[in-house]
Design a protein around this motif. Structure first.
Motif, PDB file in Angstrom:
ATOM      1  N   SER A   1       0.819  -1.209   0.000  1.00  0.00           N
ATOM      2  CA  SER A   1       0.000   0.000   0.000  1.00  0.00           C
ATOM      3  C   SER A   1       0.854   1.260   0.000  1.00  0.00           C
ATOM      4  O   SER A   1       0.418   2.306  -0.452  1.00  0.00           O
ATOM      5  N   HIS A   2       2.080   1.152   0.505  1.00  0.00           N
ATOM      6  CA  HIS A   2       2.960   2.323   0.567  1.00  0.00           C
ATOM      7  C   HIS A   2       3.760   2.398  -0.733  1.00  0.00           C
ATOM      8  O   HIS A   2       4.810   1.795  -0.881  1.00  0.00           O
ATOM      9  N   ILE A   3       3.247   3.179  -1.675  1.00  0.00           N
ATOM     10  CA  ILE A   3       3.800   3.206  -3.028  1.00  0.00           C
ATOM     11  C   ILE A   3       5.264   3.635  -3.051  1.00  0.00           C
ATOM     12  O   ILE A   3       6.049   3.151  -3.852  1.00  0.00           O
ATOM     13  N   ASN A   4       5.667   4.530  -2.166  1.00  0.00           N
ATOM     14  CA  ASN A   4       7.036   5.036  -2.193  1.00  0.00           C
ATOM     15  C   ASN A   4       8.002   4.241  -1.330  1.00  0.00           C
ATOM     16  O   ASN A   4       9.139   4.644  -1.130  1.00  0.00           O
ATOM     17  N   SER A   5       7.559   3.115  -0.831  1.00  0.00           N
ATOM     18  CA  SER A   5       8.415   2.313   0.033  1.00  0.00           C
ATOM     19  C   SER A   5       9.630   1.802  -0.725  1.00  0.00           C
ATOM     20  O   SER A   5       9.535   1.355  -1.858  1.00  0.00           O
ATOM     21  N   LYS A   6      10.777   1.807  -0.050  1.00  0.00           N
ATOM     22  CA  LYS A   6      11.996   1.277  -0.687  1.00  0.00           C
ATOM     23  C   LYS A   6      11.935  -0.238  -0.810  1.00  0.00           C
ATOM     24  O   LYS A   6      12.758  -0.845  -1.484  1.00  0.00           O
ATOM     25  N   TYR A   7      10.944  -0.860  -0.131  1.00  0.00           N
ATOM     26  CA  TYR A   7      10.800  -2.304  -0.220  1.00  0.00           C
ATOM     27  C   TYR A   7       9.721  -2.714  -1.222  1.00  0.00           C
ATOM     28  O   TYR A   7       9.348  -3.874  -1.298  1.00  0.00           O
ATOM     29  N   HIS A   8       9.212  -1.767  -1.966  1.00  0.00           N
ATOM     30  CA  HIS A   8       8.206  -2.066  -2.987  1.00  0.00           C
ATOM     31  C   HIS A   8       8.804  -3.036  -4.001  1.00  0.00           C
ATOM     32  O   HIS A   8       9.974  -2.944  -4.380  1.00  0.00           O
ATOM     33  N   VAL A   9       7.998  -3.975  -4.468  1.00  0.00           N
ATOM     34  CA  VAL A   9       8.485  -4.991  -5.397  1.00  0.00           C
ATOM     35  C   VAL A   9       9.036  -4.377  -6.681  1.00  0.00           C
ATOM     36  O   VAL A   9      10.023  -4.877  -7.253  1.00  0.00           O
ATOM     37  N   ASN A  10       8.443  -3.286  -7.146  1.00  0.00           N
ATOM     38  CA  ASN A  10       8.953  -2.650  -8.358  1.00  0.00           C
ATOM     39  C   ASN A  10      10.341  -2.052  -8.143  1.00  0.00           C
ATOM     40  O   ASN A  10      11.189  -2.063  -9.044  1.00  0.00           O
ATOM     41  N   THR A  11      10.571  -1.528  -6.955  1.00  0.00           N
ATOM     42  CA  THR A  11      11.898  -1.011  -6.617  1.00  0.00           C
ATOM     43  C   THR A  11      12.920  -2.136  -6.630  1.00  0.00           C
ATOM     44  O   THR A  11      14.034  -1.987  -7.148  1.00  0.00           O
ATOM     45  N   LEU A  12      12.535  -3.274  -6.074  1.00  0.00           N
ATOM     46  CA  LEU A  12      13.469  -4.393  -5.965  1.00  0.00           C
ATOM     47  C   LEU A  12      13.815  -4.989  -7.329  1.00  0.00           C
ATOM     48  O   LEU A  12      14.985  -5.296  -7.604  1.00  0.00           O
ATOM     49  N   VAL A  13      12.811  -5.177  -8.196  1.00  0.00           N
ATOM     50  CA  VAL A  13      13.127  -5.755  -9.513  1.00  0.00           C
ATOM     51  C   VAL A  13      13.963  -4.774 -10.338  1.00  0.00           C
ATOM     52  O   VAL A  13      14.847  -5.193 -11.107  1.00  0.00           O
ATOM     53  N   TYR A  14      13.720  -3.488 -10.161  1.00  0.00           N
ATOM     54  CA  TYR A  14      14.521  -2.482 -10.874  1.00  0.00           C
ATOM     55  C   TYR A  14      15.971  -2.538 -10.409  1.00  0.00           C
ATOM     56  O   TYR A  14      16.905  -2.529 -11.236  1.00  0.00           O
ATOM     57  N   GLU A  15      16.171  -2.586  -9.094  1.00  0.00           N
ATOM     58  CA  GLU A  15      17.533  -2.628  -8.543  1.00  0.00           C
ATOM     59  C   GLU A  15      18.249  -3.912  -8.936  1.00  0.00           C
ATOM     60  O   GLU A  15      19.448  -3.903  -9.241  1.00  0.00           O
ATOM     61  N   MET A  16      17.536  -5.024  -8.928  1.00  0.00           N
ATOM     62  CA  MET A  16      18.146  -6.295  -9.327  1.00  0.00           C
ATOM     63  C   MET A  16      18.577  -6.232 -10.794  1.00  0.00           C
ATOM     64  O   MET A  16      19.684  -6.664 -11.150  1.00  0.00           O
ATOM     65  N   ALA A  17      17.715  -5.706 -11.636  1.00  0.00           N
ATOM     66  CA  ALA A  17      18.046  -5.596 -13.056  1.00  0.00           C
ATOM     67  C   ALA A  17      19.261  -4.695 -13.263  1.00  0.00           C
ATOM     68  O   ALA A  17      20.139  -4.984 -14.090  1.00  0.00           O
ATOM     69  N   ARG A  18      19.339  -3.638 -12.492  1.00  0.00           N
ATOM     70  CA  ARG A  18      20.474  -2.715 -12.614  1.00  0.00           C
ATOM     71  C   ARG A  18      21.779  -3.390 -12.175  1.00  0.00           C
ATOM     72  O   ARG A  18      22.810  -3.269 -12.840  1.00  0.00           O
ATOM     73  N   LYS A  19      21.728  -4.124 -11.083  1.00  0.00           N
ATOM     74  CA  LYS A  19      22.947  -4.735 -10.540  1.00  0.00           C
ATOM     75  C   LYS A  19      23.387  -5.970 -11.319  1.00  0.00           C
ATOM     76  O   LYS A  19      24.549  -6.368 -11.234  1.00  0.00           O
ATOM     77  N   PHE A  20      22.471  -6.575 -12.056  1.00  0.00           N
ATOM     78  CA  PHE A  20      22.821  -7.754 -12.836  1.00  0.00           C
ATOM     79  C   PHE A  20      22.797  -7.472 -14.341  1.00  0.00           C
ATOM     80  O   PHE A  20      22.770  -8.394 -15.138  1.00  0.00           O
ATOM     81  N   SER A  21      22.798  -6.185 -14.694  1.00  0.00           N
ATOM     82  CA  SER A  21      22.784  -5.774 -16.104  1.00  0.00           C
ATOM     83  C   SER A  21      21.716  -6.544 -16.878  1.00  0.00           C
ATOM     84  O   SER A  21      21.980  -7.140 -17.930  1.00  0.00           O
ATOM     85  N   GLY A  22      20.521  -6.533 -16.313  1.00  0.00           N
ATOM     86  CA  GLY A  22      19.424  -7.267 -16.923  1.00  0.00           C
ATOM     87  C   GLY A  22      18.252  -6.368 -17.273  1.00  0.00           C
ATOM     88  O   GLY A  22      18.406  -5.164 -17.471  1.00  0.00           O
ATOM     89  N   GLN A  23      17.070  -6.950 -17.327  1.00  0.00           N
ATOM     90  CA  GLN A  23      15.845  -6.236 -17.658  1.00  0.00           C
ATOM     91  C   GLN A  23      14.809  -6.497 -16.563  1.00  0.00           C
ATOM     92  O   GLN A  23      14.955  -7.419 -15.772  1.00  0.00           O
ATOM     93  N   ASN A  24      13.764  -5.701 -16.553  1.00  0.00           N
ATOM     94  CA  ASN A  24      12.700  -5.936 -15.584  1.00  0.00           C
ATOM     95  C   ASN A  24      11.373  -5.421 -16.119  1.00  0.00           C
ATOM     96  O   ASN A  24      11.335  -4.611 -17.042  1.00  0.00           O
ATOM     97  N   ILE A  25      10.294  -5.939 -15.552  1.00  0.00           N
ATOM     98  CA  ILE A  25       8.971  -5.363 -15.805  1.00  0.00           C
ATOM     99  C   ILE A  25       8.328  -5.081 -14.450  1.00  0.00           C
ATOM    100  O   ILE A  25       8.711  -5.667 -13.425  1.00  0.00           O
ATOM    101  N   PHE A  26       7.368  -4.173 -14.423  1.00  0.00           N
ATOM    102  CA  PHE A  26       6.713  -3.768 -13.188  1.00  0.00           C
ATOM    103  C   PHE A  26       5.320  -4.372 -13.075  1.00  0.00           C
ATOM    104  O   PHE A  26       4.739  -4.828 -14.056  1.00  0.00           O
ATOM    105  N   VAL A  27       4.799  -4.352 -11.865  1.00  0.00           N
ATOM    106  CA  VAL A  27       3.403  -4.695 -11.634  1.00  0.00           C
ATOM    107  C   VAL A  27       2.695  -3.412 -11.206  1.00  0.00           C
ATOM    108  O   VAL A  27       3.211  -2.664 -10.362  1.00  0.00           O
ATOM    109  N   ASN A  28       1.543  -3.136 -11.792  1.00  0.00           N
ATOM    110  CA  ASN A  28       0.837  -1.882 -11.518  1.00  0.00           C
ATOM    111  C   ASN A  28      -0.465  -2.131 -10.763  1.00  0.00           C
ATOM    112  O   ASN A  28      -1.524  -1.629 -11.128  1.00  0.00           O
ATOM    113  N   ALA A  29      -0.375  -2.935  -9.729  1.00  0.00           N
ATOM    114  CA  ALA A  29      -1.564  -3.232  -8.920  1.00  0.00           C
ATOM    115  C   ALA A  29      -1.127  -3.587  -7.504  1.00  0.00           C
ATOM    116  O   ALA A  29      -0.052  -4.169  -7.303  1.00  0.00           O
TER     117      ALA A  29
END
Length: 328
Positions: free
Chosen positions: A146-174
């Protein structure tokens, strides 16, 4: 043993262990058969001429890992040692570092990696320092909190993982919990969600946290539950959750209205992922972790010593009788 024989064994051992010569090279240098070199290397160890010592290796923890791996048919387990003076903050930090190192080893080129979310996973991702080129795809396997700006949001985590592993990611918007089953179904059946569901079917690795008992309400998402949800879960004796799916002490998923309103990977689906990594610690979560192990929802566990010992106490496992218990 005669001195000349002992000296020859020592010479062979020196060439093998210190100069790192191959057995063929030693045989050629000393003008003896390669099979003789192999036999002499073994004899040098048997006679105590060579003493191999592994520094900073906790044999007790290793034995505990082997026991847990066998008992719960795990592919892998990492148990972080705990000392009496460790604070909860220190224990959490140790866990995150161990989990980060494990994940970095396991993610390979073009892997499809599903990521849940929460504080433990957020801290783990933060501990991954140097980058690794993988071209991996990182996808959420649960809706957001529910806390959209949380640093533990799943979208934040997949983005950071993709950045650190030189990969790609997609987000969930729900968000993970919808108001009605119909709203959840509409989102899951939508065109935008199809890509995400397709990736769920092809996961190579899933990385998940494990939630504790219902009394732990400082979660990033449990504020989305209604009073009726809590009442139902309490009546059905929920002990924890994973991917926002609640289960009882035997690991049985608690289906019903809440289940039908939840956007997240089903635990039966999680069970089919080739490498499903659960990261969690604390005595409070021991029943939740044990339930996950009983149903084999995860095949890799990263936790700490005190948590594992509590799990074995709950199981009344005789292995504890041989373990060198200490106050932790």
């Amino acid at each position: 043993m005669k001195d000349d024989k002992k000296n020859m064994l020592a010479k062979v051992a020196y060439l093998y262990y210190f100069e790192e010569k191959t057995q063929n090279e030693i045989a050629e240098e000393l003008k003896i058969y390669r099979t003789t070199v192999s036999r002499m290397i073994k004899q040098a160890k048997d006679e105590g001429i060579v003493k191999i010592e592994i520094q900073e290796f906790n044999t007790q923890i290793y034995a505990l890992e082997r026991h847990m791996k066998s008992k719960y048919k795990l592919k892998d387990i990492e148990i972080v040692p705990v000392v009496e003076s460790d604070s909860n903050e220190k224990k959490n930090q140790k866990l995150s570092k161990a989990a980060a190192a494990y994940i970095k080893r396991k993610i390979e080129m073009d892997s499809i990696v599903g990521v849940s979310w929460g504080e433990t996973l957020g801290d783990t991702v933060a501990e991954i320092e140097s980058k690794k080129k993988t071209n991996a795809m990182f996808v959420p396997i649960a809706g957001g909190p529910s806390h959209i700006n949380s640093k533990y949001h799943v979208n934040t985590l997949v983005y950071e993982m993709a950045r650190k592993f030189s990969g790609q990611n997609i987000f969930v918007n729900a968000t993970v919990i919808q108001e009605t089953p119909q709203l959840k179904k509409g989102i899951m059946d939508s065109k935008y969600f199809k890509e995400l569901k397709d990736y769920w079917e092809r996961l190579d690795i899933a990385i998940v946290g494990i939630g504790g008992p219902l009394r732990i309400r400082e979660s990033q998402w449990r504020d989305l539950l209604t009073k009726e949800d809590y009442k139902d879960l309490e009546l059905r004796e929920a002990v924890g959750d994973c991917c926002c799916r609640f289960f009882d002490h035997e690991g049985k998923m608690l289906k019903g209205n809440l289940y039908e309103r939840t956007i997240g990977l089903d635990l039966y689906h999680l069970k089919k992922v080739p490498l499903s990594v659960g990261i969690a610690r604390s005595k409070v979560k021991s029943k939740s972790i044990l339930a996950m192990l009983k149903k084999s929802y995860i095949n890799c566990l990263i936790t700490d010593e005190e948590t594992v010992l509590e799990i074995l106490r709950l199981e009344k496992d005789p292995y504890l009788d041989t373990y060198q218990l200490k106050e932790i």
